[in-house]
Design a protein around this motif. Structure first.
Motif, PDB file in Angstrom:
ATOM      1  N   LEU A 284       0.847  -1.200   0.000  1.00  0.00           N
ATOM      2  CA  LEU A 284       0.000   0.000   0.000  1.00  0.00           C
ATOM      3  C   LEU A 284       0.876   1.241   0.000  1.00  0.00           C
ATOM      4  CD1 LEU A 284      -2.748  -0.678   2.713  1.00  0.00           C
ATOM      5  CD2 LEU A 284      -2.954  -0.866   0.249  1.00  0.00           C
ATOM      6  N   HIS A 285       0.458   2.244  -0.749  1.00  0.00           N
ATOM      7  CA  HIS A 285       1.142   3.526  -0.719  1.00  0.00           C
ATOM      8  C   HIS A 285       0.283   4.584  -0.061  1.00  0.00           C
ATOM      9  CE1 HIS A 285       4.894   2.827  -2.985  1.00  0.00           C
ATOM     10  NE2 HIS A 285       4.275   1.675  -3.105  1.00  0.00           N
ATOM     11  N   SER A 286      -1.000   4.320   0.036  1.00  0.00           N
ATOM     12  CA  SER A 286      -1.900   5.217   0.741  1.00  0.00           C
ATOM     13  C   SER A 286      -3.118   4.403   1.153  1.00  0.00           C
ATOM     14  CB  SER A 286      -2.318   6.364  -0.180  1.00  0.00           C
ATOM     15  OG  SER A 286      -3.155   7.244   0.497  1.00  0.00           O
ATOM     16  N   PRO A 287      -3.509   4.396   2.379  1.00  0.00           N
ATOM     17  CA  PRO A 287      -3.000   5.219   3.468  1.00  0.00           C
ATOM     18  C   PRO A 287      -1.682   4.669   4.005  1.00  0.00           C
ATOM     19  CG  PRO A 287      -4.755   3.804   4.285  1.00  0.00           C
ATOM     20  CD  PRO A 287      -4.640   3.553   2.805  1.00  0.00           C
ATOM     21  N   GLY A 288      -0.675   5.486   4.004  1.00  0.00           N
ATOM     22  CA  GLY A 288       0.632   5.117   4.543  1.00  0.00           C
ATOM     23  C   GLY A 288       1.360   4.106   3.684  1.00  0.00           C
ATOM     24  N   GLU A 289       2.652   4.032   3.851  1.00  0.00           N
ATOM     25  CA  GLU A 289       3.481   3.008   3.211  1.00  0.00           C
ATOM     26  C   GLU A 289       3.365   1.765   4.086  1.00  0.00           C
ATOM     27  OE1 GLU A 289       5.530   3.483   0.370  1.00  0.00           O
ATOM     28  OE2 GLU A 289       4.513   5.411   0.173  1.00  0.00           O
ATOM     29  N   HIS A 290       2.807   0.696   3.533  1.00  0.00           N
ATOM     30  CA  HIS A 290       2.460  -0.439   4.389  1.00  0.00           C
ATOM     31  C   HIS A 290       2.312  -1.706   3.565  1.00  0.00           C
ATOM     32  CE1 HIS A 290       0.923  -2.126   8.091  1.00  0.00           C
ATOM     33  NE2 HIS A 290      -0.223  -2.464   7.533  1.00  0.00           N
ATOM     34  N   TRP A 291       2.751  -2.833   4.124  1.00  0.00           N
ATOM     35  CA  TRP A 291       2.520  -4.149   3.526  1.00  0.00           C
ATOM     36  C   TRP A 291       1.329  -4.776   4.234  1.00  0.00           C
ATOM     37  CZ3 TRP A 291       5.040  -5.288  -0.766  1.00  0.00           C
ATOM     38  CH2 TRP A 291       6.267  -4.697  -1.013  1.00  0.00           C
ATOM     39  N   ILE A 292       0.426  -5.382   3.451  1.00  0.00           N
ATOM     40  CA  ILE A 292      -0.776  -5.958   4.028  1.00  0.00           C
ATOM     41  C   ILE A 292      -1.117  -7.263   3.300  1.00  0.00           C
ATOM     42  CG2 ILE A 292      -2.337  -4.622   2.549  1.00  0.00           C
ATOM     43  CD1 ILE A 292      -4.156  -4.291   5.074  1.00  0.00           C
ATOM     44  N   VAL A 293      -1.591  -8.245   4.052  1.00  0.00           N
ATOM     45  CA  VAL A 293      -1.920  -9.576   3.524  1.00  0.00           C
ATOM     46  C   VAL A 293      -3.383  -9.591   3.092  1.00  0.00           C
ATOM     47  CG1 VAL A 293      -2.056 -12.025   4.139  1.00  0.00           C
ATOM     48  CG2 VAL A 293      -0.175 -10.627   4.992  1.00  0.00           C
ATOM     49  N   PHE A 294      -3.690 -10.380   2.065  1.00  0.00           N
ATOM     50  CA  PHE A 294      -5.069 -10.423   1.579  1.00  0.00           C
ATOM     51  C   PHE A 294      -5.464 -11.791   1.066  1.00  0.00           C
ATOM     52  CE2 PHE A 294      -2.647  -9.734  -2.248  1.00  0.00           C
ATOM     53  CZ  PHE A 294      -3.340 -10.432  -3.212  1.00  0.00           C
ATOM     54  N   LYS A 295      -6.782 -11.995   1.007  1.00  0.00           N
ATOM     55  CA  LYS A 295      -7.428 -13.108   0.314  1.00  0.00           C
ATOM     56  C   LYS A 295      -8.556 -12.501  -0.507  1.00  0.00           C
ATOM     57  CE  LYS A 295      -7.117 -17.408   2.185  1.00  0.00           C
ATOM     58  NZ  LYS A 295      -7.639 -18.548   2.887  1.00  0.00           N
ATOM     59  N   ARG A 296      -8.913 -13.141  -1.588  1.00  0.00           N
ATOM     60  CA  ARG A 296     -10.006 -12.662  -2.437  1.00  0.00           C
ATOM     61  C   ARG A 296     -11.286 -13.384  -2.125  1.00  0.00           C
ATOM     62  NH1 ARG A 296      -9.989 -12.172  -8.069  1.00  0.00           N
ATOM     63  NH2 ARG A 296     -12.166 -11.710  -7.829  1.00  0.00           N
ATOM     64  N   GLU A 297     -12.385 -12.648  -2.187  1.00  0.00           N
ATOM     65  CA  GLU A 297     -13.732 -13.204  -2.086  1.00  0.00           C
ATOM     66  C   GLU A 297     -14.588 -12.502  -3.125  1.00  0.00           C
ATOM     67  OE1 GLU A 297     -15.334 -13.136   1.847  1.00  0.00           O
ATOM     68  OE2 GLU A 297     -13.493 -13.939   2.720  1.00  0.00           O
ATOM     69  N   GLY A 298     -14.522 -12.955  -4.357  1.00  0.00           N
ATOM     70  CA  GLY A 298     -15.259 -12.298  -5.429  1.00  0.00           C
ATOM     71  C   GLY A 298     -14.709 -10.906  -5.678  1.00  0.00           C
ATOM     72  N   ARG A 299     -15.590  -9.913  -5.674  1.00  0.00           N
ATOM     73  CA  ARG A 299     -15.162  -8.528  -5.894  1.00  0.00           C
ATOM     74  C   ARG A 299     -14.696  -7.871  -4.596  1.00  0.00           C
ATOM     75  NH1 ARG A 299     -13.669  -7.970 -10.768  1.00  0.00           N
ATOM     76  NH2 ARG A 299     -14.238  -5.820 -11.062  1.00  0.00           N
ATOM     77  N   LEU A 300     -14.692  -8.635  -3.514  1.00  0.00           N
ATOM     78  CA  LEU A 300     -14.206  -8.134  -2.229  1.00  0.00           C
ATOM     79  C   LEU A 300     -12.826  -8.699  -1.959  1.00  0.00           C
ATOM     80  CD1 LEU A 300     -17.315  -8.540   0.099  1.00  0.00           C
ATOM     81  CD2 LEU A 300     -16.387  -6.414  -0.795  1.00  0.00           C
ATOM     82  N   ILE A 301     -12.045  -7.919  -1.248  1.00  0.00           N
ATOM     83  CA  ILE A 301     -10.750  -8.397  -0.786  1.00  0.00           C
ATOM     84  C   ILE A 301     -10.761  -8.308   0.731  1.00  0.00           C
ATOM     85  CG2 ILE A 301      -8.260  -8.050  -0.816  1.00  0.00           C
ATOM     86  CD1 ILE A 301      -8.515  -6.813  -3.533  1.00  0.00           C
ATOM     87  N   GLU A 302     -10.412  -9.406   1.374  1.00  0.00           N
ATOM     88  CA  GLU A 302     -10.307  -9.467   2.831  1.00  0.00           C
ATOM     89  C   GLU A 302      -8.849  -9.233   3.185  1.00  0.00           C
ATOM     90  OE1 GLU A 302     -12.043 -10.308   6.652  1.00  0.00           O
ATOM     91  OE2 GLU A 302     -13.093 -10.881   4.831  1.00  0.00           O
ATOM     92  N   PHE A 303      -8.583  -8.141   3.910  1.00  0.00           N
ATOM     93  CA  PHE A 303      -7.223  -7.799   4.316  1.00  0.00           C
ATOM     94  C   PHE A 303      -7.002  -8.210   5.759  1.00  0.00           C
ATOM     95  CE2 PHE A 303      -7.969  -4.843   0.828  1.00  0.00           C
ATOM     96  CZ  PHE A 303      -6.800  -5.000   0.108  1.00  0.00           C
ATOM     97  N   TYR A 304      -5.818  -8.718   6.028  1.00  0.00           N
ATOM     98  CA  TYR A 304      -5.388  -9.106   7.368  1.00  0.00           C
ATOM     99  C   TYR A 304      -4.210  -8.206   7.701  1.00  0.00           C
ATOM    100  CZ  TYR A 304      -8.267 -13.095   6.276  1.00  0.00           C
ATOM    101  OH  TYR A 304      -9.325 -13.887   5.918  1.00  0.00           O
ATOM    102  N   ASP A 305      -4.460  -7.213   8.524  1.00  0.00           N
ATOM    103  CA  ASP A 305      -3.473  -6.179   8.791  1.00  0.00           C
ATOM    104  C   ASP A 305      -2.704  -6.464  10.067  1.00  0.00           C
ATOM    105  OD1 ASP A 305      -2.004  -3.872   8.622  1.00  0.00           O
ATOM    106  OD2 ASP A 305      -3.716  -2.516   8.657  1.00  0.00           O
ATOM    107  N   SER A 306      -1.462  -6.028  10.107  1.00  0.00           N
ATOM    108  CA  SER A 306      -0.660  -6.174  11.318  1.00  0.00           C
ATOM    109  C   SER A 306      -0.939  -5.050  12.305  1.00  0.00           C
ATOM    110  CB  SER A 306       0.828  -6.215  10.965  1.00  0.00           C
ATOM    111  OG  SER A 306       1.204  -5.036  10.281  1.00  0.00           O
ATOM    112  N   SER A 307      -1.825  -4.127  11.941  1.00  0.00           N
ATOM    113  CA  SER A 307      -2.224  -3.052  12.851  1.00  0.00           C
ATOM    114  C   SER A 307      -3.355  -3.545  13.747  1.00  0.00           C
ATOM    115  CB  SER A 307      -2.705  -1.837  12.061  1.00  0.00           C
ATOM    116  OG  SER A 307      -3.322  -0.907  12.920  1.00  0.00           O
ATOM    117  N   PRO A 308      -3.208  -3.434  15.074  1.00  0.00           N
ATOM    118  CA  PRO A 308      -4.264  -3.927  15.966  1.00  0.00           C
ATOM    119  C   PRO A 308      -5.533  -3.082  15.927  1.00  0.00           C
ATOM    120  CG  PRO A 308      -2.493  -2.949  17.241  1.00  0.00           C
ATOM    121  CD  PRO A 308      -2.045  -2.963  15.816  1.00  0.00           C
TER     122      PRO A 308
END
Length: 177
Positions: free
Chosen positions: A115-139
């Motif tokens: 990700l470049h916005s919001p913030g410079e950040h790496w984030i994990v994801f899985k796809r569910e159709g047109r939705l993306i489920e993100f698993y963030d390291s931010s609590p």
């Protein structure tokens, strides 16, 4: 439950690697080893700056390669793909068409986005159709669901609220078969 990073460090890269392998089925005991190997794998000259500057794509690639060599990780059916590394997609629509092509099959397991916005950040994801489920390291927001149309990939955001990803920083984990 995926793992969280501290509020002052730039270690979202190692945490993204840990969380990706967690989604791939690794248990907590193995995740600790993955975190250690991920943190040890960047070149020495990157430390300690990596702590506050964050992880670059080269660092993340090195982390993933090192983790894949761990004896506790079964890589016989696992492949890491960087589908946009050498391609310049000129618009968001083109990026998402190709992205969906790569992630719409049974071989796709999970991925990491830069990700470049919001913030410079790496984030994990899985796809569910047109939705993306993100698993963030931010609590603060550990799981986030977003529609593809609310994420841009062309170097600028179409709407101020949209996330912006860097296409080159798309990493996919797939099964080989």
């Amino acid at each position: 439950m995926h793992k969280y990073q501290g509020s002052l460090d730039g270690l979202c890269g190692p945490y993204a690697v840990v969380n990706a392998f967690h989604l791939l089925g690794c248990d907590d005991e193995v995740l600790e080893d993955i975190f250690k190997v991920a943190c040890q794998s960047p070149v020495r000259s990157r430390w300690p700056d990596l702590l506050w500057e964050g992880t670059g794509l080269g660092d993340l690639q090195r982390m993933i390669r090192s983790v894949m060599k761990l004896p506790c990780i079964d890589t016989s059916d696992l492949k890491v793909v960087y589908p946009f590394l050498n391609n310049n997609y000129v618009n968001t629509k083109n990026y998402w068409e190709h992205f969906c092509g790569f992630t719409d099959n049974e071989r796709f397991k999970c991925g990491i986005l830069g990700l470049h916005s919001p913030g410079e950040h790496w984030i994990v994801f899985k796809r569910e159709g047109r939705l993306i489920e993100f698993y963030d390291s931010s609590p603060k927001r550990p799981r986030i669901r977003k529609r593809i149309r609310s994420i841009d990939a062309a170097g600028r955001r179409r709407k101020p609220a949209n996330w912006l990803v860097e296409p080159r920083e798309t990493i996919l984990f797939q099964s080989r078969s």
